[in-house]
Design an enzyme around this catalytic site. Structure first.
Site, PDB file in Angstrom:
ATOM      1  N   THR A 105      -8.716  -5.057  -7.164  1.00 59.36           N
ATOM      2  CA  THR A 105     -10.011  -5.622  -6.798  1.00 59.36           C
ATOM      3  C   THR A 105     -10.826  -4.577  -6.058  1.00 59.36           C
ATOM      4  OG1 THR A 105     -11.152  -7.335  -5.527  1.00 59.36           O
ATOM      5  CG2 THR A 105      -9.000  -6.623  -4.692  1.00 59.36           C
ATOM      6  N   HIS A 119       6.591 -10.557  -0.740  1.00 62.48           N
ATOM      7  CA  HIS A 119       7.689 -10.011   0.055  1.00 62.48           C
ATOM      8  C   HIS A 119       9.051 -10.576  -0.372  1.00 62.48           C
ATOM      9  CE1 HIS A 119       9.260  -7.565   3.065  1.00 62.48           C
ATOM     10  NE2 HIS A 119       8.792  -8.120   4.169  1.00 62.48           N
TER      11      HIS A 119
END
Length: 590
Positions: free
Chosen positions: A503, A560
């Site tokens: 982005t 994660h």
């Protein structure tokens, strides 16, 4: 013993120079580091300072004559050592005469006796009164530098590794630290003067050492007795070192100042002109004004006679000319512009959505659901690196016009980042992956989802097989996908199958971001605004220097659950290395 003044090296590949003007005449007293002559080469016009203190005994290269680097230009020593002029030994009995007349004129006898006594220690201090501070190597192919500012003055205490002076080269501006502690006893290269690598810049003595350049105060003290006695004969022998130097050459200018010395004010200006060496004419564009400064003043249209120099002895420096030119330009600009600053006030725009309640569009509803699902369905974490974009900044600046002419699209910074990401994902496959229940799917190709702002909302068209495309192909594909996303011309296949997202939040000026990973992907990289700012970088010798660089933050958000922080850091370092290397020139198709 007389000392030879040789022509120093004046730059790489410069082998000779032309003596354009001698600033001193035979018999004149010269202070160490005082401008002695002007030399012109095919690359530079500069002043040559005297490397020692004493009397100019002989000029070997006349004005308008050429000399090789290393050739002897002149000789400087004690007047008694001048072999070419037999009349020179005669002043010695004249100096001894006051010593014999000591009972009759004790004051006049003490004055000449003290002047040589003070001059004798000065050369001793300059030759052996300390350790040499030399100009270190400042990078590959750098052979010389210009002293821009001394951070210490003669007589100051200096600590080891304490910044001593600032030097500028064509590659770096840096501070030179003192290699040892002590007292700065002598400065050999003045501000705005150039020095070769290895040249002696200054000397530092043991703590408590007397500064070497004490001959200059002696000359300043010598004129003091001149106004005190009313008879002119008594002060004349008092400045013994200066009197022979001005009487040896036959030109009439020296007697003229002495006749004007009867009034009190002119009496002070004449000795100052002899001691400093034409510091007063500096304001008229002669004396201490170098050819470079004169040329710069002519280019900028600055009248040297209107300037008050900030250099040593009132010398006009390049900075004085540039400051005067800048002030004149500002004054002219202010005079040209009528007063209309009120037009710069920004006008606040009022949105047509104020006070309304509208239903979510289909794209907005899908986006909100996916973002909530992603944010709450995985353990998201963001790591950030700072990247120096100097290489791609320079490459884009010189290539963007030719690139647009050939490919028909603008060359922005985004294709460099997407290309670096695609290359890095081949090595760090754990980020080019997705979670499928209790399994991890490592995708065989890199399909980049590109966040595009459209009137309908956020869309993620896919740049497929990005690792096999060049920067030019990335630029063309990004432009095409973004345009068709805004126009509504994308197929379902072109907005699906993404394996990693990018982005470009920096297009709106964002400095930092924490993007949300779009499920089922496990990573998204934001490219923030590239901003020029001062940063600490390593100089050519490993020293810390401050430099203006185009810098960018690259935040990476990741899942994660399957990507550890160390893995994310390694991926970011790979992207950073690719961007800072900037090796994309062969991918532009030019």
């Amino acid at each position: 013993m007389a000392n030879d003044v040789t022509l120093p090296a004046l730059g790489e590949s410069v082998t000779e120079g032309t003596v354009t003007r001698w600033l001193k005449a035979v018999g004149d007293q010269v202070a160490a580091d005082e401008p002695l002559l002007e030399v012109s080469t095919d690359k530079v016009d500069t002043e040559i300072p005297s490397p020692f203190e004493g009397t100019l005994l002989e000029i070997l290269i006349d004005e308008d004559e050429d000399a090789q680097v290393g050739a002897v230009l002149a000789r400087i020593g004690d007047p008694s050592e001048q072999g070419s002029a037999p009349a020179e030994p005669e002043p010695e009995p004249a100096q001894e005469a006051p010593a014999d007349e000591a009972p009759a004129e004790p004051a006049a006898a003490e004055t000449p006796a003290e002047a040589p006594a003070e001059e004798a220690p000065a050369p001793a201090a300059s030759s052996g009164g300390g350790r040499d501070v030399t100009l270190p190597a400042l990078g590959e192919s750098v052979t010389e530098g210009t002293v821009t500012r001394w951070l210490k003055a003669v007589g100051d205490e200096v600590e080891a590794d304490e910044p001593l002076l600032e030097v500028s080269t064509d590659k770096v501006d840096t501070e030179i630290p003192s290699p040892f502690a002590g007292v700065l006893t002598e400065i050999l290269v003045a501000e705005d003067e150039e020095a070769e690598v290895g040249a002696v810049l200054a000397r530092i003595g043991e703590p408590g050492s007397a500064p070497a350049p004490q001959a200059a105060p002696a000359q300043e003290e010598a004129p003091a007795p001149a106004p005190e006695p009313e008879p002119d004969s008594a002060p004349t022998p008092a400045p013994a070192p200066a009197a022979p130097s001005s009487q040896t050459p036959p030109p009439p200018p020296p007697p003229a100042p002495r006749q004007e010395a009867a009034p009190a004010a002119p009496a002070q200006s004449a000795p100052q002109a002899e001691a400093v060496g034409a510091s007063a004419p500096a304001s008229t564009g002669s004396g201490y004004v170098t050819p470079i400064v004169r040329k710069l003043a002519a280019e900028k249209g600055v009248d040297l006679s209107s300037l008050a120099g900030t250099g040593v002895g009132g010398r006009i420096r390049k900075e004085d000319v540039l400051s005067a030119a800048e002030a004149a330009a500002k004054a002219a600009k202010a005079a040209e512009q009528p007063a209309a600053p009120a037009a710069e006030k920004p006008e606040a725009k009022v949105s047509e959505l104020r006070g309304q309640t509208v239903k979510m569009s289909r794209i907005r509803k899908i986006t909100s659901e996916k973002m909530m699902e992603s944010l709450h369905g995985m353990a998201q974490l963001t790591s950030v690196v700072e990247v120096d974009c100097s290489k791609i900044w320079a490459l884009r600046a010189k290539s963007k016009d030719a690139f647009q002419d050939k490919h028909g699209v603008k060359l922005t910074f985004l294709p460099f980042f997407t290309r670096a990401v695609a290359v890095a994902l081949q090595e760090h496959a754990f980020l080019n992956a997705s979670v499928d229940g209790a399994s991890i799917v490592y995708h065989p190709s890199v399909n980049l989802s590109l966040a595009v702002d459209t009137p309908k909302g956020l869309m993620l068209p896919t740049l497929k097989d990005a690792e096999h495309k060049t920067v030019a192909e990335h630029a063309a594909a990004i432009t095409d996908l973004a345009q068709r996303a805004r126009d509504g011309g994308l197929s379902s296949d072109e907005i699906s199958g993404g394996t990693f997202s990018v982005t470009n939040t920096g297009s709106g000026g964002t400095l930092h971001d924490t993007p949300i990973v779009p499920s089922p992907q496990v990573g998204i990289l934001a490219t923030c605004a590239i901003i020029k700012r001062p940063v600490v970088v390593k100089g050519p010798n490993g020293e810390d220097v401050i430099s203006i660089r185009p810098m960018v933050y690259l935040p990476l958000s990741y899942d994660h659950r399957i990507v550890d922080g160390a893995d994310a850091a390694r991926f970011l370092q790979t992207v950073r290395a690719l961007i800072e290397a900037g090796d994309f020139a062969d991918e532009l198709g030019l």
